[in-house]
Scaffold this active site. Structure first.
Site, PDB file in Angstrom:
ATOM      1  N   ASN A 140       0.874  -1.170   0.000  1.00 49.59           N
ATOM      2  CA  ASN A 140       0.000   0.000   0.000  1.00 49.59           C
ATOM      3  C   ASN A 140       0.920   1.231   0.000  1.00 49.59           C
ATOM      4  O   ASN A 140       1.441   1.627   1.044  1.00 49.59           O
ATOM      5  CB  ASN A 140      -0.880  -0.051   1.260  1.00 49.59           C
ATOM      6  CG  ASN A 140      -1.871   1.091   1.318  1.00 49.59           C
ATOM      7  OD1 ASN A 140      -1.803   2.028   0.517  1.00 49.59           O
ATOM      8  ND2 ASN A 140      -2.784   1.023   2.275  1.00 49.59           N
ATOM      9  N   GLU A 162      -8.343  -5.349   4.988  1.00 53.05           N
ATOM     10  CA  GLU A 162      -8.134  -4.979   3.579  1.00 53.05           C
ATOM     11  C   GLU A 162      -6.931  -5.702   2.977  1.00 53.05           C
ATOM     12  O   GLU A 162      -6.950  -6.071   1.806  1.00 53.05           O
ATOM     13  CB  GLU A 162      -7.991  -3.461   3.459  1.00 53.05           C
ATOM     14  CG  GLU A 162      -9.318  -2.775   3.759  1.00 53.05           C
ATOM     15  CD  GLU A 162      -9.213  -1.273   3.981  1.00 53.05           C
ATOM     16  OE1 GLU A 162      -9.313  -0.538   3.002  1.00 53.05           O
ATOM     17  OE2 GLU A 162      -9.035  -0.851   5.136  1.00 53.05           O
ATOM     18  N   ARG A 212     -12.785  15.242   7.671  1.00 59.79           N
ATOM     19  CA  ARG A 212     -13.535  15.624   6.464  1.00 59.79           C
ATOM     20  C   ARG A 212     -14.998  15.900   6.802  1.00 59.79           C
ATOM     21  O   ARG A 212     -15.587  15.182   7.619  1.00 59.79           O
ATOM     22  CB  ARG A 212     -13.474  14.507   5.415  1.00 59.79           C
ATOM     23  CG  ARG A 212     -12.129  14.376   4.762  1.00 59.79           C
ATOM     24  CD  ARG A 212     -12.080  13.183   3.816  1.00 59.79           C
ATOM     25  NE  ARG A 212     -10.987  12.301   4.198  1.00 59.79           N
ATOM     26  CZ  ARG A 212     -10.888  11.023   3.860  1.00 59.79           C
ATOM     27  NH1 ARG A 212     -11.820  10.442   3.132  1.00 59.79           N
ATOM     28  NH2 ARG A 212      -9.861  10.308   4.262  1.00 59.79           N
ATOM     29  N   ARG A 235      -2.489  -1.931  -3.618  1.00 57.55           N
ATOM     30  CA  ARG A 235      -3.701  -1.136  -3.442  1.00 57.55           C
ATOM     31  C   ARG A 235      -3.606   0.077  -4.361  1.00 57.55           C
ATOM     32  O   ARG A 235      -2.620   0.817  -4.309  1.00 57.55           O
ATOM     33  CB  ARG A 235      -3.812  -0.680  -1.996  1.00 57.55           C
ATOM     34  CG  ARG A 235      -5.001   0.214  -1.805  1.00 57.55           C
ATOM     35  CD  ARG A 235      -5.077   0.735  -0.393  1.00 57.55           C
ATOM     36  NE  ARG A 235      -6.267   1.544  -0.264  1.00 57.55           N
ATOM     37  CZ  ARG A 235      -6.333   2.678   0.432  1.00 57.55           C
ATOM     38  NH1 ARG A 235      -5.280   3.122   1.071  1.00 57.55           N
ATOM     39  NH2 ARG A 235      -7.450   3.335   0.502  1.00 57.55           N
ATOM     40  N   HIS A 246     -12.998   2.855  -0.384  1.00 57.34           N
ATOM     41  CA  HIS A 246     -13.002   1.798   0.644  1.00 57.34           C
ATOM     42  C   HIS A 246     -13.617   0.504   0.096  1.00 57.34           C
ATOM     43  O   HIS A 246     -14.111  -0.313   0.870  1.00 57.34           O
ATOM     44  CB  HIS A 246     -13.834   2.200   1.886  1.00 57.34           C
ATOM     45  CG  HIS A 246     -13.269   3.308   2.711  1.00 57.34           C
ATOM     46  ND1 HIS A 246     -14.082   4.200   3.369  1.00 57.34           N
ATOM     47  CD2 HIS A 246     -12.013   3.647   3.004  1.00 57.34           C
ATOM     48  CE1 HIS A 246     -13.343   5.069   4.036  1.00 57.34           C
ATOM     49  NE2 HIS A 246     -12.069   4.750   3.823  1.00 57.34           N
TER      50      HIS A 246
END
Ligand code: AMP
Length: 413
Positions: A10, A392, A244, A94, A183
């Site tokens: 990643n 993940e 956010r 990823r 996601h």
């Protein structure tokens, strides 16, 4: 020698996280992170998980991703693995943005790299770093297959009426403005695990997945396929997150530019980095917010209430989108750990069949059970509510391994 191992990479703009997995049993052989790439104080931290050895940490200047990946390879070699190891079946990367083109994990070749590059304007912070990770890994070992696993892929099954913004169609198409969702790897993994927990095949289950981490998103999954998700063109839309804002009236942007005299970049930074829980109360960590709420802190209480109110609205909306809901699954840092968020989010939703068992919700399984999916709704509830720890890296590794196994020995060494 059969190649049954997958290295998951990643690559971020200044970091590379990695895990080496043995696919025969899904176990983790090693994991680590290189941080602050390009800075003087960069460092690598490596855990040789299979041997149970001590974590090794080292500060060293890694000028770029190539230097970082060479260091990762050296650490793995010290444990007897390495990028040249014939047991390595593939490297799974990823990749944040796959646009409309990439609907599945994809074996990397020059055309794939060019397409990921073409998507940079849609993910300017992420895709360049993801690309650099892939090209570097390819240079270090040109023989091992590289697979790109996209954060957006799971959401490409969204029907057009969920993916479209109601904008002038020609402008939207020209600039690829539509809802992509993010996601996806987590939503895919968690929706499948939730179906398994109910003893159902994913094709028989309708699941609402609530991925509540520092970034947060919800998705509606019908029969194993995503039909709606809360993030849009970028990961800014939807739920309230750590820093956010999630949904705001788009005219907030014009107002801040025209009336407050802010620049477009300034508003971008405000909405992405200084909003959400952080903007409302000065903390983006839900643990800290819980502590402050206990002490009677008003700003923290308001931040918690705004967060939960938005979450409730999305759960209600996705009940409506799905019609029949079999399970609601909470995952990621907040979803897996915060009993108060789960309780508040579902409070008063009995009319929709959503109920919690307080003791199950509060329970904190220890030891080998801690990572397992568990039900937190009462026995016989119309809708199952579950905590499903996300993974993940495992999902990326499984998708990567399935692809190279499918492609046969040409792809797999
Ligand atoms: P993630 O992005 O999935 O790693 O989630 C990180 C976030 O999870 C942190 O910023 C915290 O807000 C939250 N978190 C982690 N542990 C807990 C906990 N025990 N209770 C509440 N929130 C938690």
């Amino acid at each position: 020698m059969t190649a049954t191992r997958v290295l998951v990479l990643n690559s971020g703009s200044s970091s590379v996280k990695y895990q080496l997995l043995e696919m025969a049993d899904g176990s983790r052989l090693a994991a680590g992170i290189v941080e602050r790439i390009g800075e003087k104080q960069s460092r690598i931290s490596h855990s040789p998980l299979a041997s149970g050895g001590e974590r090794r940490e080292r500060a060293e200047e890694f000028a770029n991703h190539e230097a970082a990946l060479r260091a990762v390879s050296r650490e793995l070699e010290t444990d007897g693995y390495g990028l040249e190891d014939p047991r390595l079946a593939a490297i799974g990367h990823r990749v944040v943005h796959g646009g409309q083109a990439f609907t599945r994990p994809t074996l990397v070749d020059d055309a794939v790299l060019a397409e990921i590059e073409r998507l940079i304007p849609l993910a300017p912070l992420h895709n360049p770093a993801n690309l650099e990770g892939i090209t570097t890994a390819r240079t270090l070992n040109p023989r091992v297959p590289q697979v790109a696993v996209f954060d957006t892929a799971f959401h490409t099954t969204m029907p057009e009426h969920a993916a479209r913004y109601a904008l002038d169609a020609a402008t939207a198409d020209e600039h690829r403005v539509r809802r992509y969702g993010f996601h996806g790897t987590s939503h895919a993994y968690v929706s499948r695990k939730a179906a398994e927990l109910l003893g159902k095949d994913p094709s028989e289950a309708n699941v609402i997945v609530l991925h509540l981490g520092n970034g947060a998103s919800a998705s509606a999954v019908r029969a194993g396929r995503c039909v709606d998700t809360s993030m849009g063109l970028t990961p800014l839309e939807g739920l309230v997150m750590g820093t956010r804002s999630g949904d705001v009236d788009p005219a907030v942007v014009f107002h801040l530019v025209r009336v407050a005299g802010m620049s477009v970049d300034g508003v971008d930074e405000l909405l992405n980095k200084r909003s959400g829980l952080m903007g409302l109360c000065g903390d983006n960590d839900m643990r800290e917010i819980h502590r402050r709420v206990e002490e009677g802190d008003e700003a923290a209480k308001l931040a918690f209430d705004v967060y939960v109110h938005r979450l409730k609205k999305y759960i209600g909306a996705y009940c409506a989108v799905l019609g029949r809901v079999d399970a609601v699954a909470f995952t990621a840092g907040v979803g897996e750990n915060s009993a108060p968020v789960r309780r508040a989010a579902l409070e008063g939703m009995e009319g929709l069949g959503l109920r919690l068992d307080d003791a199950r919700n509060e329970a904190r399984p220890q030891g080998p059970d801690s990572g397992k999916p568990r039900l937190i709704s009462p026995e016989g509830a119309r809708v199952a509510v579950a905590v499903v720890p996300t993974d993940e890296e495992l999902e990326i590794a499984q998708q990567t391994y399935a692809l190279v196994s499918e492609e046969g020995p040409g792809a797999r060494r």
